[in-house]
Structure formats: C-alpha cells, structure tokens
Design an enzyme around this catalytic site. Structure first.
Site, PDB file in Angstrom:
ATOM      1  N   GLY A 111     -87.941 -46.049   9.153  1.00 48.87           N
ATOM      2  CA  GLY A 111     -88.794 -45.181   8.335  1.00 48.87           C
ATOM      3  C   GLY A 111     -89.566 -44.157   9.158  1.00 48.87           C
ATOM      4  N   GLU A 114     -87.212 -41.405   9.698  1.00 47.25           N
ATOM      5  CA  GLU A 114     -87.039 -40.748   8.398  1.00 47.25           C
ATOM      6  C   GLU A 114     -88.280 -39.902   8.041  1.00 47.25           C
ATOM      7  OE1 GLU A 114     -85.986 -44.681   6.899  1.00 47.25           O
ATOM      8  OE2 GLU A 114     -84.266 -43.772   5.898  1.00 47.25           O
ATOM      9  N   GLU A 134     -81.899 -50.104  11.012  1.00 40.89           N
ATOM     10  CA  GLU A 134     -81.877 -50.943   9.795  1.00 40.89           C
ATOM     11  C   GLU A 134     -80.723 -51.938   9.786  1.00 40.89           C
ATOM     12  OE1 GLU A 134     -82.713 -47.809   9.891  1.00 40.89           O
ATOM     13  OE2 GLU A 134     -84.336 -47.408   8.475  1.00 40.89           O
TER      14      GLU A 134
HETATM   15  N1  CO8 Z   1     -92.966 -53.661  11.178  1.00 40.59           N
HETATM   16  C1  CO8 Z   1     -93.991 -54.509  11.357  1.00 40.59           C
HETATM   17  N2  CO8 Z   1     -94.540 -54.755  12.543  1.00 40.59           N
HETATM   18  C2  CO8 Z   1     -94.015 -54.108  13.616  1.00 40.59           C
HETATM   19  C3  CO8 Z   1     -92.950 -53.210  13.503  1.00 40.59           C
HETATM   20  C4  CO8 Z   1     -92.417 -52.973  12.210  1.00 40.59           C
HETATM   21  N3  CO8 Z   1     -91.460 -52.092  11.971  1.00 40.59           N
HETATM   22  N4  CO8 Z   1     -92.642 -52.731  14.735  1.00 40.59           N
HETATM   23  C5  CO8 Z   1     -93.492 -53.323  15.584  1.00 40.59           C
HETATM   24  N5  CO8 Z   1     -94.328 -54.155  14.922  1.00 40.59           N
HETATM   25  C6  CO8 Z   1     -95.392 -55.001  15.462  1.00 40.59           C
HETATM   26  C7  CO8 Z   1     -94.829 -56.204  16.203  1.00 40.59           C
HETATM   27  O1  CO8 Z   1     -94.495 -57.235  15.301  1.00 40.59           O
HETATM   28  C8  CO8 Z   1     -95.962 -56.539  17.134  1.00 40.59           C
HETATM   29  O2  CO8 Z   1     -96.954 -57.209  16.383  1.00 40.59           O
HETATM   30  P1  CO8 Z   1     -97.562 -58.638  16.946  1.00 40.59           P
HETATM   31  O3  CO8 Z   1     -98.206 -58.260  18.254  1.00 40.59           O
HETATM   32  O4  CO8 Z   1     -98.510 -59.024  15.871  1.00 40.59           O
HETATM   33  O5  CO8 Z   1     -96.390 -59.524  17.105  1.00 40.59           O
HETATM   34  C9  CO8 Z   1     -96.547 -55.177  17.490  1.00 40.59           C
HETATM   35  O6  CO8 Z   1     -96.107 -54.278  16.474  1.00 40.59           O
HETATM   36  C10 CO8 Z   1     -96.061 -54.662  18.825  1.00 40.59           C
HETATM   37  O7  CO8 Z   1     -94.654 -54.680  18.817  1.00 40.59           O
HETATM   38  P2  CO8 Z   1     -93.757 -55.391  19.949  1.00 40.59           P
HETATM   39  O8  CO8 Z   1     -94.524 -56.504  20.591  1.00 40.59           O
HETATM   40  O9  CO8 Z   1     -92.436 -55.736  19.344  1.00 40.59           O
HETATM   41  O10 CO8 Z   1     -93.598 -54.213  21.000  1.00 40.59           O
HETATM   42  P3  CO8 Z   1     -92.404 -53.997  22.036  1.00 40.59           P
HETATM   43  O11 CO8 Z   1     -92.836 -52.913  22.945  1.00 40.59           O
HETATM   44  O12 CO8 Z   1     -91.953 -55.277  22.617  1.00 40.59           O
HETATM   45  O13 CO8 Z   1     -91.186 -53.423  21.119  1.00 40.59           O
HETATM   46  C11 CO8 Z   1     -90.170 -52.070  19.426  1.00 40.59           C
HETATM   47  C12 CO8 Z   1     -91.311 -52.220  20.453  1.00 40.59           C
HETATM   48  C13 CO8 Z   1     -88.834 -51.941  20.146  1.00 40.59           C
HETATM   49  C14 CO8 Z   1     -90.444 -50.822  18.611  1.00 40.59           C
HETATM   50  C15 CO8 Z   1     -90.136 -53.336  18.516  1.00 40.59           C
HETATM   51  O14 CO8 Z   1     -91.455 -53.564  18.021  1.00 40.59           O
HETATM   52  C16 CO8 Z   1     -89.218 -53.212  17.342  1.00 40.59           C
HETATM   53  O15 CO8 Z   1     -88.008 -53.338  17.485  1.00 40.59           O
HETATM   54  N6  CO8 Z   1     -89.790 -52.966  16.143  1.00 40.59           N
HETATM   55  C17 CO8 Z   1     -89.021 -52.877  14.928  1.00 40.59           C
HETATM   56  C18 CO8 Z   1     -88.291 -51.583  14.843  1.00 40.59           C
HETATM   57  C19 CO8 Z   1     -87.437 -51.503  13.606  1.00 40.59           C
HETATM   58  O16 CO8 Z   1     -86.477 -52.241  13.449  1.00 40.59           O
HETATM   59  N7  CO8 Z   1     -87.780 -50.583  12.713  1.00 40.59           N
HETATM   60  C20 CO8 Z   1     -87.030 -50.340  11.500  1.00 40.59           C
HETATM   61  C21 CO8 Z   1     -87.588 -51.154  10.395  1.00 40.59           C
HETATM   62  S1  CO8 Z   1     -86.616 -51.024   8.922  1.00 40.59           S
HETATM   63  C22 CO8 Z   1     -87.068 -49.536   8.259  1.00 40.59           C
HETATM   64  O17 CO8 Z   1     -87.844 -48.808   8.772  1.00 40.59           O
HETATM   65  C23 CO8 Z   1     -86.497 -49.061   6.967  1.00 40.59           C
HETATM   66  C24 CO8 Z   1     -86.008 -50.151   6.156  1.00 40.59           C
HETATM   67  C25 CO8 Z   1     -86.318 -49.884   4.755  1.00 40.59           C
HETATM   68  C26 CO8 Z   1     -86.521 -51.158   4.097  1.00 40.59           C
HETATM   69  C27 CO8 Z   1     -86.990 -51.021   2.714  1.00 40.59           C
HETATM   70  C28 CO8 Z   1     -87.157 -52.407   2.152  1.00 40.59           C
HETATM   71  C29 CO8 Z   1     -87.224 -52.488   0.733  1.00 40.59           C
END
Ligand code: CO8
Length: 260
Positions: A111, A114, A134
């Site tokens: 997102g 996007e 995704e």
């Molecule tokens: N959602 C919620 N929390 C998140 C997200 C996210 N997208 N990304 C990061 N966070 C949180 C982590 O959970 C973490 O929280 P906590 O400390 O409480 O565990 C905090 O942010 C820091 O993140 P990391 O510790 O993971 O940090 P890193 O440096 O190790 O990694 C990354 C950074 C690579 C960005 C990693 O956090 C990651 O892969 N995040 C997810 C990225 C992702 O997959 N995004 C796409 C999501 S899907 C989407 O956007 C569209 C789908 C539409 C769905 C509609 C549904 C109906």
C-alpha cells in the site's frame, strides 16, 4: 487540521503531509486511510495550496504497506470493502486539483508503493526500497497497484514486480520509469521543496488543468484525449492567470499568478 495518524504543515503555497505511525513503519490501518481521505476532502478546496508533498515519518519508511496485523481474520466481504475503502482514499489523493509529490524516504511497500503511485511525481531517497510484496502474504496488490503500476511502467515490468514480490532499489525503479529522481537521503525534502516551489510559481489554474488533461486523458482514446486537451485549453482563457501570464511575458516582467 488535526489528525491522529497524519501530520500536516503548510509553508506558503506548499503543504507537507507526513504519515505518522513510525512504530509500525507508517503502515496503513483503517484510521490512516480514513484520515487520508478526510485530509484530501478538506484540502482540495484550499485555494492557498499549490503543491502537496507526501512523506513518511522517521528515517526508515515512507509507508511499509497496509497494516498486516489489522488484516488477520478478515472475511472475504470485509477484505473487499477494505480494498475499496483504500482505493477511494487514494483516488481522492490522485484527483487533488494541484500537483502532489511523493518524497519516498524509505520502504514504500504494498500500500505504500501504491500510495506513491497515486501521486503525480515520485522523488526517492537513495535508501528507498519499493515493492509489491503482497504475494508473499498470499494476497494481491489491491490499493490500485495492479492498475496504476502497469499504466505507469507497462505490463511486463509490472508483472515482474507483482509476481515476484521482491523489493527494488530507487535506482531500479527510476529505470523502470515510475521514480522521477533519486537523491541523497538528507537532500530528499529539500529537493521535493525545490521542485514544489518551481511548480508553485507557475500558473496554478494551468497546472491544475494540465494535471486533469494528463491524468484523465491517459485513460481515453487519443482523439478523445485531444478533444479534452483542447477543451481544457479553451477553459483556461476564462482565467485571470492566463491573461496575467501572457501580459507579463509581453511586458517583460515576472507573472503574479493568483490562481484565478
Ligand atoms: N503492517 C503492520 N506492521 C508493520 C508493517 C506492516 N505492513 N511493516 C512493519 N511493521 C511493524 C513490524 O511489525 C514491527 O513492529 P513490532 O516492533 O511491534 O514487531 C515494526 O513495524 C518494525 O518493523 P520490523 O521490525 O519488521 O523492521 P525491519 O527493519 O526488520 O523490516 C520491513 C522492515 C522489511 C519493511 C518489514 O517490516 C516488512 O517486511 N514489513 C511488511 C512489508 C509488507 O509486506 N508490506 C505489504 C503489506 S500488504 C499491503 O500493503 C497491501 C495488501 C492489501 C491488503 C488488503 C486487505 C484487505
């Protein structure tokens, strides 16, 4: 404007909106999406704004995607509604009647990528990473990604990004064609402001109608797009700015555009 998840600052004709959930890498939950829509609805009638910059809070992320934690356990109907809810918010940003610059300071994933694609111009820090991961979650991009990305870079590159779910550097995305410029992290906001100032100094009505011609014209058949372009051009001749721009050129002075 007071929001829980967004910060807004206005400096003359330039507004800067910051998505502010750094603890979750600015992930988009329902509150952020609702506030983005509310923000766009409020700001679109603000005649003082000529350019909006959108960025993310902290050094790590622009927006790391939809809030994955909030998606758990959704029913199919809820998931579809969530997608439509986000698409509506992003459409409102895309349709703002002035230029919108994404200043991508870190992760722009799912997102977040996007959201950047619903902006008119994308400037990225050398540290930025873009991706549509995704499929790694068993999902597909549903905040406009499967529609805006191929329109921006063509189907083949879009398929690679969407099917692989990989992250791409800012430079790779510039080569793909949807990132305008890549700059040093400490220069990003400065560069965005410089570009915003240049755009803000141009005729606001002209920029607004040029945006309309580019964005809606892109969806039309060439002949219809040309007709629309001519129509919008004609409409500009009802504006004071058009008169001011041409008069200033003839009188060898800088124009004083009023956005009217
Ligand atoms: N959602 C919620 N929390 C998140 C997200 C996210 N997208 N990304 C990061 N966070 C949180 C982590 O959970 C973490 O929280 P906590 O400390 O409480 O565990 C905090 O942010 C820091 O993140 P990391 O510790 O993971 O940090 P890193 O440096 O190790 O990694 C990354 C950074 C690579 C960005 C990693 O956090 C990651 O892969 N995040 C997810 C990225 C992702 O997959 N995004 C796409 C999501 S899907 C989407 O956007 C569209 C789908 C539409 C769905 C509609 C549904 C109906």
């Amino acid at each position: 404007m007071n929001f829980e998840t967004l910060l807004y600052q206005q400096n003359g004709p330039i507004g800067t909106l910051t998505v502010n959930r750094p603890q979750a890498l600015n992930a988009l939950n329902k509150d952020v999406l609702r506030e983005l829509k509310q923000f766009a609805d409020e700001i679109k009638t603000n005649k003082d704004i000529r350019v909006l910059i959108i960025t993310g809070s902290g050094e790590k992320a622009f927006v790391a995607g939809a809030d994955i934690k909030a998606m758990q356990g959704m029913s199919p109907k809820e998931a579809e509604s969530f997608s439509i809810f986000a698409q509506t918010a992003f459409n409102s940003i895309e349709e703002l009647p002035f230029a919108v610059i994404a200043a991508v300071n870190g992760f722009a994933l799912g997102g977040g990528c996007e959201l950047a694609l619903s902006c008119d111009i994308i400037l990225a820090s050398e540290k930025a990473k873009f991706g549509l991961p995704e499929v790694t979650l068993g999902l597909l991009p549903c905040f406009g990604g499967t529609q805006r990305l191929p329109r921006a870079i063509g189907l083949y590159k879009a398929r690679e990004m969407v099917f692989s779910g990989e992250f791409y550097s800012a430079t790779e995305c510039k080569e793909f064609g949807f990132v305008n410029r890549v700059v040093a992290p400490q220069e990003l906001i400065n560069e965005a402001q410089k570009l915003a100032s240049t755009i803000a100094s141009r005729g606001p009505v002209a920029v607004s109608k040029a945006k309309q011609s580019l964005n809606t014209g892109f969806e039309l058949h060439m002949r219809e797009g040309l007709q629309q372009e001519a129509h919008l051009f004609g409409e500009l001749f009802t504006s004071e700015d058009q008169n001011e721009g041409i008069s200033a050129f003839i009188e060898k002075r800088s124009p004083d555009f009023r956005g009217k």
